[in-house]
Scaffold this active site. Structure first.
Site, PDB file in Angstrom:
ATOM      1  N   GLY A  61      43.099  35.986  43.099  1.00  0.00           N
ATOM      2  CA  GLY A  61      42.741  34.641  43.542  1.00  0.00           C
ATOM      3  C   GLY A  61      43.146  33.519  42.970  1.00  0.00           C
ATOM      4  N   GLY A  62      42.368  32.133  43.091  1.00  0.00           N
ATOM      5  CA  GLY A  62      42.967  30.984  42.581  1.00  0.00           C
ATOM      6  C   GLY A  62      43.017  31.099  40.920  1.00  0.00           C
ATOM      7  N   LYS A  82      39.122  41.779  35.330  1.00  0.00           N
ATOM      8  CA  LYS A  82      39.779  40.488  35.942  1.00  0.00           C
ATOM      9  C   LYS A  82      40.341  39.818  35.026  1.00  0.00           C
ATOM     10  CE  LYS A  82      37.087  38.181  38.856  1.00  0.00           C
ATOM     11  NZ  LYS A  82      36.183  37.338  39.476  1.00  0.00           N
ATOM     12  N   ASP A 176      30.374  29.425  44.934  1.00  0.00           N
ATOM     13  CA  ASP A 176      31.361  29.655  45.404  1.00  0.00           C
ATOM     14  C   ASP A 176      31.392  30.793  46.294  1.00  0.00           C
ATOM     15  OD1 ASP A 176      34.130  28.903  46.280  1.00  0.00           O
ATOM     16  OD2 ASP A 176      34.993  30.028  44.843  1.00  0.00           O
TER      17      ASP A 176
END
Length: 456
Positions: A61-62, A82, A176
């Site tokens: 992801g970002g 992550k 989000d």
């Protein structure tokens, strides 16, 4: 978060010493000062971090990249890690936020939420989170296959609402929520929606990803109050993200608003989003589903459901309605079911065939019946059978005599014996019809023709 198939790799820029990944240009790693160099493979795959062996890259992801790992001492115990990207690991504020969100999420234990296990940090490198490994893709992968059937959308939205309600009740807001942050796990009962990445802002320029340097969420999915400075943001922003996610699932990737992040923010600030019929006229969805989406996407938070529990109740009511009427999604819209128009056509065709067969059978029966009943020959008796049958008891003897000729034999047997009367004269006897001892065949009334009376 973009998922990757097993073994898929791409050229990345990484620290030659700690292995931190960089999406922006850094000549040297701020963590350890080592040179940042391009690599055809991910330098972290195959490495062991605090007892976890990194097997493969499964998503990115970002802000972070996600890997599938297993415990070195127990290979069957698998997890997901992550790892924060190198450029975000260099700021103390982002490290603190990463740890804070990990602390909040680790308190959430719910079937519709990806569970967080631990927070760690690579030696002289970026921090990482150890979480539950969910085998299966995200809703984004599902959307890329085309429009999703409304029943399936409502079912996955209900699971997402369950997780949101639990998180909100424990003081955690996602901020989000979008298709790439909702995983789809397989179970014995079917599909289970699993929410990931609670409270983590994204940071790349694409409007489907969070704008760099902000924590407002992804502009394409963010609620209007998230995009306007000074507006309070609460749990209802997650409901807006759920509505956007349902909209995109039903349309197969079409969002209510197009354009740059600024254009999207302006459009959201000045009006409610268009309907699915406006943006994708070829997609047919039940009116009740559109009503729920419109409520979730209301510009004013006060016009949205007051809580995830209320939204869940709305979705459950819609699910019951679709199940009761057996909604048949449109062909070509992610559904293998047949469309309502085709079902109606089949029923009309069946009814037409049935009517044709019935009419043909009735015609044949009528023709056979008409052929079996011959037309009676004209009677030489001038007396009308219908008139005789209706004659009163006080009629003349001639009429009485004629009526006895057509009386049913059974009726004659039950009648009282006639009173004696003188024998008729020869001329009169010749005028009366001849009586027979057996039953008399009576022609149908429709076959009797009325002739002019002959003089006596």
């Amino acid at each position: 978060m973009v998922t990757r198939s097993e073994g898929e790799q791409a050229t990345v820029w990484c620290c030659s010493q700690c292995g931190a990944i960089y999406y922006t240009e850094f000549p040297r790693c701020p963590n350890d000062g080592a040179e940042v160099l391009p690599s055809d493979g991910d330098p972290l795959v195959g490495r062991t971090i605090d007892g976890y062996v990194i097997d493969r890259l499964i998503g990115e992801g970002g802000m972070a990249r996600v890997y599938a790992v297993h415990e070195a001492v127990a290979p069957r115990r698998t997890f997901a890690i992550k790892v924060l990207l190198g450029e975000y690991a260099t700021t103390a504020a982002m490290r603190k936020r990463f740890a804070l969100e990990a602390s909040h999420t680790s308190r959430l234990a719910h079937p519709n939420i990806v569970h967080m296990h631990a927070l760690g940090s690579m030696p002289s490198g970026p921090p990482y989170l150890v979480m539950e490994l969910v085998e299966g893709g995200s809703l984004l992968d599902l959307i890329e296959q085309g429009p999703v059937d409304p029943l399936r959308v409502v079912a996955l939205a209900r699971g997402t609402c369950e997780g949101l309600a639990y998180a909100h009740e424990h003081g955690v807001i996602h901020r989000d929520l979008k298709p790439s942050n909702i995983l789809v796990a397989r179970s014995g009962d079917g599909e289970v929606a699993r929410i990931a990445d609670f409270g983590l802002a994204r940071a790349v320029a694409d409007v489907r990803l969070t704008t760099t340097g902000t924590v407002m969420g992804t502009p394409a999915y963010a609620a209007p109050e998230q995009l306007l400075a000074g507006k309070p943001v609460d749990h209802r922003a997650d409901l807006y993200g759920l509505g956007m996610t349902m909209f995109e699932m039903l349309t197969g990737g079409v969002l209510p608003f197009d354009g740059t992040a600024m254009e999207i923010a302006t459009a959201k600030a000045h009006g409610d989003p268009p309907t699915i019929a406006d943006r994708a006229p070829e997609i047919v969805v039940p009116a009740s589903v559109q009503a729920v989406i419109s409520r979730l996407l209301a510009r004013d938070p006060d016009h949205r459901p007051t809580s995830a529990r209320e939204a869940l109740a709305m979705l459950e009511e819609v699910s019951s309605e679709l199940t009761r009427v057996r909604w048949w999604g449109p062909r070509g819209a992610g559904s293998s079911r047949k469309s309502p128009s085709r079902r109606v056509g089949w029923w009309l065709g069946a009814v037409a065939v049935g009517c044709a067969v019935g009419c043909a059978a009735a015609l044949v029966s009528w023709r056979l019946r008409e052929g079996a009943v011959p037309t009676a020959a004209p009677s030489t008796d001038a007396t009308d059978v219908a008139t005789i049958a209706a004659a009163p008891a006080s009629a003349s003897r001639e009429a009485s005599g004629s009526a006895s000729a057509v009386r049913d034999p059974g009726e004659a047997a039950l009648a009282p014996p006639p009173s004696p009367s003188p024998a008729p004269s020869p001329s009169r006897a010749a005028a009366e019809p001849r009586r027979t001892s057996g039953p008399v065949s009576v022609p149908r009334v429709a076959a009797v023709r009325r002739e002019p009376a002959r003089p006596a």
